[in-house]
Scaffold this active site. Sequence first.
Site, PDB file in Angstrom:
ATOM      1  N   ASP A 156       0.819  -1.210   0.000  1.00 46.43           N
ATOM      2  CA  ASP A 156       0.000   0.000   0.000  1.00 46.43           C
ATOM      3  C   ASP A 156       0.854   1.262   0.000  1.00 46.43           C
ATOM      4  OD1 ASP A 156      -2.327  -1.551   0.062  1.00 46.43           O
ATOM      5  OD2 ASP A 156      -2.319  -1.630   2.259  1.00 46.43           O
ATOM      6  N   MET A 215       9.582   4.229   9.662  1.00 42.80           N
ATOM      7  CA  MET A 215       9.489   4.498  11.092  1.00 42.80           C
ATOM      8  C   MET A 215       9.623   3.210  11.899  1.00 42.80           C
ATOM      9  SD  MET A 215       6.294   7.191  11.237  1.00 42.80           S
ATOM     10  CE  MET A 215       5.450   6.530   9.784  1.00 42.80           C
ATOM     11  N   CYS A 240      -1.619   5.666  17.801  1.00 45.04           N
ATOM     12  CA  CYS A 240      -0.387   5.672  17.000  1.00 45.04           C
ATOM     13  C   CYS A 240      -0.516   6.666  15.851  1.00 45.04           C
ATOM     14  CB  CYS A 240      -0.081   4.282  16.474  1.00 45.04           C
ATOM     15  SG  CYS A 240       1.447   4.194  15.489  1.00 45.04           S
ATOM     16  N   CYS A 271       2.536  -4.359  15.720  1.00 46.49           N
ATOM     17  CA  CYS A 271       3.904  -4.866  15.650  1.00 46.49           C
ATOM     18  C   CYS A 271       4.407  -5.342  17.002  1.00 46.49           C
ATOM     19  CB  CYS A 271       4.840  -3.788  15.096  1.00 46.49           C
ATOM     20  SG  CYS A 271       6.553  -4.351  14.926  1.00 46.49           S
TER      21      CYS A 271
END
Length: 391
Positions: free
Chosen positions: A29, A49, A113, A209
């Site tokens: 994406d 990041m 986030c 993550c």
Amino acid sequence: MSDPDDNSHGHPSGASAGTVIVGISGGVDSAVAALLLLEAGYTVQGLFMSNWEDDDDSYCTTAEDFQDARKVCDKLGIPLHRVSFAAEYRERVFAHFLHEYAAGRTPNPDVLCNREIKFGVCLDYMRRLGATWIATGHYARVVHRSGASALLKGADEAKDQSYFLHGIAPQALSQTVFPIGDLRKDEVRKRAHAAGLPVFDKPDSTGICFIGERPFADFLARYLRAAPGPIETDTGEVLGEHRGLAFFTLGQRAGLGVGGRAGAAAAPWYVADKDLARNALIVVQDQDHPLLLSSAFEVADMRWLEPPRTDANFECSVKTRYRQRDLACRLQFGVGDSLQVALAEPARAVTPGQYAVFYSGERCLGGGVIARRFAASNAASAPNARAIAYT
């Protein structure tokens, strides 16, 4: 991507479009987002990041993702910056995540986030790099018109991610581009394949993550102490013992450990409520049990993407979780940033700690944290129940 010459959706194409920093995650994406911006005439730079650092990183794919991000940027001929926001993530996102679970609520770290990291400290970093715009591979759209910006749902209804983006500041939204918002997922993969991008068939990432593919309860147990208590039916019958309310969420079916009881109906059990005062987990065997259904709820920490209407009977729609269908509702504005919401029809598993996100058609109005819910069976016990009833 919308026509960059149309100021209602994009920005002037060519050299005047300025420099855009694209968050390159290593997935398809964000890779196609960068490709489309190049084709639209932007000066494009990539940014990878790193938001999580842990001694046990066997479940996190950051190293592999960074290598994929490098391959994408090499193929596109654009520079790639790498930055760690791990300290900021722990302070602004993860600490809140643990606090909410410890309090028996169910938070959504992806919303924080986006607000605090990707469109917060990252935006400051973007400015230091001399960029005018920030872009990501989110399935959402942003309209820039007459000095104001609006967040719209993505064209691919099944992939729309506006729910996770509702909390970003309006100023950040005014500097944001979502290049793939007009595309479906299959179209994104076709564009990647046609351009020879090496991640065209890379599977989508799932979860967060810092949790990865490991069992969620095992991860949470590393940070929160066990606080055992009774598992009870809605009539007060004790069925067993739970390890801690933090490890369960409303509507949950798996992992309750109360199946196959002698004399009980052979139907699955669902978490229907958490009695925080008694540290009791309440379970039922009907997925549409009245305790699981809510006709009204309260929202705190409300954040608007545009000035809110404060009509006494303002009607719009709401999602109380990702990928939920839009629910018709009526709003009553409270004191400060609080809000009371009456639903046209009862909804299942409205969960404190999750986000309620409001829409007018495709337009995302903003959202806030679900602070309290009222079961459909006793909605009249809610404060101001007559005022918020959907009649």
